[in-house]
Structure formats: C-alpha cells, structure tokens
Design a protein around this motif. Structure first.
Motif, short mmCIF file in Angstrom:
data_model
loop_
_atom_site.label_atom_id
_atom_site.label_comp_id
_atom_site.label_asym_id
_atom_site.label_seq_id
_atom_site.Cartn_x
_atom_site.Cartn_y
_atom_site.Cartn_z
N ALA A 10 0.83 -1.21 0.00
CA ALA A 10 0.00 0.00 0.00
C ALA A 10 0.86 1.26 0.00
CB ALA A 10 -0.94 0.00 1.20
N ALA A 11 1.95 1.24 0.77
CA ALA A 11 2.86 2.39 0.81
C ALA A 11 3.50 2.61 -0.55
CB ALA A 11 3.93 2.19 1.88
N LEU A 12 3.87 1.54 -1.23
CA LEU A 12 4.45 1.67 -2.56
C LEU A 12 3.45 2.23 -3.56
CD1 LEU A 12 6.47 -1.66 -2.61
CD2 LEU A 12 7.45 0.65 -2.84
N LEU A 13 2.22 1.74 -3.50
CA LEU A 13 1.18 2.24 -4.41
C LEU A 13 0.88 3.71 -4.14
CD1 LEU A 13 -1.21 -0.85 -4.47
CD2 LEU A 13 0.20 0.00 -6.37
N GLU A 14 0.82 4.08 -2.89
CA GLU A 14 0.56 5.48 -2.52
C GLU A 14 1.70 6.39 -2.98
OE1 GLU A 14 0.08 8.01 1.57
OE2 GLU A 14 -0.94 6.06 1.48
N ALA A 15 2.93 5.95 -2.77
CA ALA A 15 4.08 6.74 -3.22
C ALA A 15 4.11 6.85 -4.74
CB ALA A 15 5.37 6.09 -2.71
N ALA A 16 3.83 5.77 -5.42
CA ALA A 16 3.80 5.79 -6.88
C ALA A 16 2.72 6.75 -7.39
CB ALA A 16 3.58 4.39 -7.44
N SER A 73 11.55 7.59 -10.86
CA SER A 73 12.35 6.36 -10.83
C SER A 73 11.82 5.42 -9.74
CB SER A 73 13.81 6.69 -10.54
OG SER A 73 13.96 7.14 -9.21
N THR A 74 12.17 4.17 -9.86
CA THR A 74 11.77 3.21 -8.83
C THR A 74 12.45 3.54 -7.50
OG1 THR A 74 13.47 1.68 -9.62
CG2 THR A 74 11.20 1.33 -10.40
N ALA A 75 13.66 4.09 -7.57
CA ALA A 75 14.36 4.49 -6.35
C ALA A 75 13.61 5.61 -5.63
CB ALA A 75 15.79 4.94 -6.67
N GLN A 76 13.05 6.55 -6.39
CA GLN A 76 12.27 7.63 -5.78
C GLN A 76 11.00 7.09 -5.13
OE1 GLN A 76 11.95 9.87 -9.44
NE2 GLN A 76 13.28 11.51 -8.65
N ILE A 77 10.37 6.15 -5.81
CA ILE A 77 9.15 5.55 -5.26
C ILE A 77 9.47 4.82 -3.96
CG2 ILE A 77 7.34 3.82 -5.64
CD1 ILE A 77 7.60 4.56 -8.69
N SER A 78 10.53 4.03 -3.97
CA SER A 78 10.93 3.29 -2.77
C SER A 78 11.24 4.23 -1.62
CB SER A 78 12.15 2.42 -3.07
OG SER A 78 11.83 1.46 -4.04
N LYS A 79 11.98 5.29 -1.92
CA LYS A 79 12.33 6.26 -0.88
C LYS A 79 11.08 6.92 -0.31
CE LYS A 79 15.13 10.34 0.03
NZ LYS A 79 16.02 11.36 -0.53
N GLU A 80 10.18 7.35 -1.19
CA GLU A 80 8.93 7.98 -0.75
C GLU A 80 8.10 7.03 0.11
OE1 GLU A 80 6.01 11.01 -0.47
OE2 GLU A 80 7.97 11.21 -1.43
N ALA A 81 8.13 5.74 -0.24
CA ALA A 81 7.36 4.73 0.50
C ALA A 81 8.06 4.30 1.79
CB ALA A 81 7.10 3.52 -0.38
N GLY A 82 9.34 4.63 1.90
CA GLY A 82 10.09 4.24 3.09
C GLY A 82 10.49 2.77 3.10
N THR A 137 12.74 -4.14 -2.20
CA THR A 137 11.41 -4.50 -1.72
C THR A 137 10.36 -4.18 -2.77
OG1 THR A 137 12.09 -4.09 0.56
CG2 THR A 137 9.72 -4.10 0.12
N LEU A 138 10.51 -3.05 -3.45
CA LEU A 138 9.57 -2.69 -4.51
C LEU A 138 9.49 -3.81 -5.54
CD1 LEU A 138 9.15 0.69 -6.28
CD2 LEU A 138 9.44 -1.36 -7.64
N PHE A 139 10.66 -4.33 -5.93
CA PHE A 139 10.69 -5.35 -6.98
C PHE A 139 10.14 -6.70 -6.51
CE2 PHE A 139 14.00 -2.35 -8.51
CZ PHE A 139 13.31 -1.94 -9.65
N ASN A 140 10.04 -6.91 -5.19
CA ASN A 140 9.37 -8.11 -4.68
C ASN A 140 7.88 -8.08 -4.99
OD1 ASN A 140 11.69 -9.25 -3.59
ND2 ASN A 140 11.38 -8.29 -1.59
N TYR A 141 7.31 -6.90 -4.99
CA TYR A 141 5.88 -6.73 -5.24
C TYR A 141 5.57 -6.46 -6.71
CZ TYR A 141 5.65 -6.31 -0.19
OH TYR A 141 5.76 -6.55 1.14
#
Length: 191
Positions: free
Chosen positions: A10-16, A29-38, A43-47
């Motif tokens: 949910a945090a990843l989807l919200e950040a995206a 970038s995926t790195a920005q999304i991951s950072k925003e999601a904390g 971990t992003l790539f696991n989902y």
C-alpha cells in the motif's frame, strides 16, 4: 506478517500515485518511489517486478475504487434519469475527494504503459455502467448514439466539472455538479 506485507504494498502504491501524478511516468524512478514509501528498492521489486507492473497495479487499484464508488446506490434510484444522476454525483464527488487518483486516471487512461490485459480486467468492473447506458438506449431515454460515445462523454464531462470545481472554486459546488449533469443529460437524452 501478512499485514506488514499489505502495508508495504500500500505504501508503494501510494508513493507511486503521488510521484506519477507530480512527475509523470518517465520522471519517476523506482528508487524515488521506494524512498517515498520508506522501503528498500529491492522490496519494490518483490511486489512489482517492473515499473510497468507497478503502474498497472496502481491503475487497477484506482479504477477499482472508482468503479465501486460510481455504482454505489445507483440501483436504489427509481427512474433511469435518477440512476444516471446518482452515478454522475458519485463520480464527480469521488474526483473532488480523491484528486490524485482522479488526476492519475486522467493521465494514464490512454497510456501505452497500461497493458491490454489490465484494461480488459478493469473494464469488467464497469459492466454496470455499460449496462446502464444500454438500458437507456433500449428504453428510449437516451438518444440514438453509440454506447462508447455516451460513456466517453459522461466521463470526460465529469473530468471537466471536477477541474472546474477544484480550480475555479464556485460558490455553490452542488449547483456546479447539478449543472454539469444537466449539460450531460441534455447532450445524451433523447430529444
């Protein structure tokens, strides 16, 4: 453990959602999304194995939420026109309440990053809308127009009213929503 997994997703989807609407697909970038999601980028790539999978997952979630809201209490209305009006109010009010989601749908509804499979699955959630349009055509409430054109006019007009309300801040928001419905109704109703 399951709750923790759901929270990260949910945090990843919200950040995206936030970043895609602010910066676009290529500007995020995926790195920005991951950072925003904390969460860690891995971990992003696991989902979501790819950024395209992430955007399709987000599109599916947002459009699902929108479809549930659009259909809420529509069948409790007595007349066809009241059913269509209820759906209109549901759609416009959702757009006002969920500005990022509404903007995301508008930005990405025609995006080449949304796969045909995602579009097909999402459209299954909107069968009730297609059925309502077909009901209006069959019972003579709507003019003899192609169903796809009616649904497109309905949706695009709702975007116009949401933007008008958000950016022009009319004194009477309910009047603006009702006026928007009247314009749509006059455009699609049988003359």
């Amino acid at each position: 453990m399951k709750k923790q997994i759901e929270d990260k997703k949910a945090a990843l989807l919200e950040a995206a959602l936030k970043l895609f609407t602010e910066r676009g697909f290529h500007g995020t970038s995926t790195a920005q999304i991951s950072k925003e999601a904390g969460v860690a980028t891995g971990t992003l790539f696991n989902y979501f194995p790819t950024k395209e999978d992430l955007i399709n997952g987000l599109y599916f979630e947002v459009k699902g939420e929108l479809s549930r809201r659009m259909g809420k209490e529509v069948q409790t209305q007595e007349t066809y026109r009241e059913k269509l009006r209820k759906m209109w109010y549901n759609l416009v009010e959702w757009g006002i309440e969920n500005q990022d989601q509404f903007l995301f749908v508008g930005q990405f509804c025609s995006s080449p990053y949304i796969t045909s499979h995602t579009r097909e699955v999402v459209m299954e959630e909107y069968v009730f809308f297609h059925d309502l349009v077909m009901e209006g055509l069959e019972n003579g409430e709507l003019g003899d127009y192609p169903p796809g054109m009616i649904t497109s006019m309905f949706y695009q007009s709702s975007r116009t009213i949401v933007e008008y309300i958000l950016y022009s801040e009319p004194q009477d928001q309910n009047k603006a929503i009702e006026d928007g419905f009247q314009v749509v109704w006059q455009g699609v109703a049988k003359k």
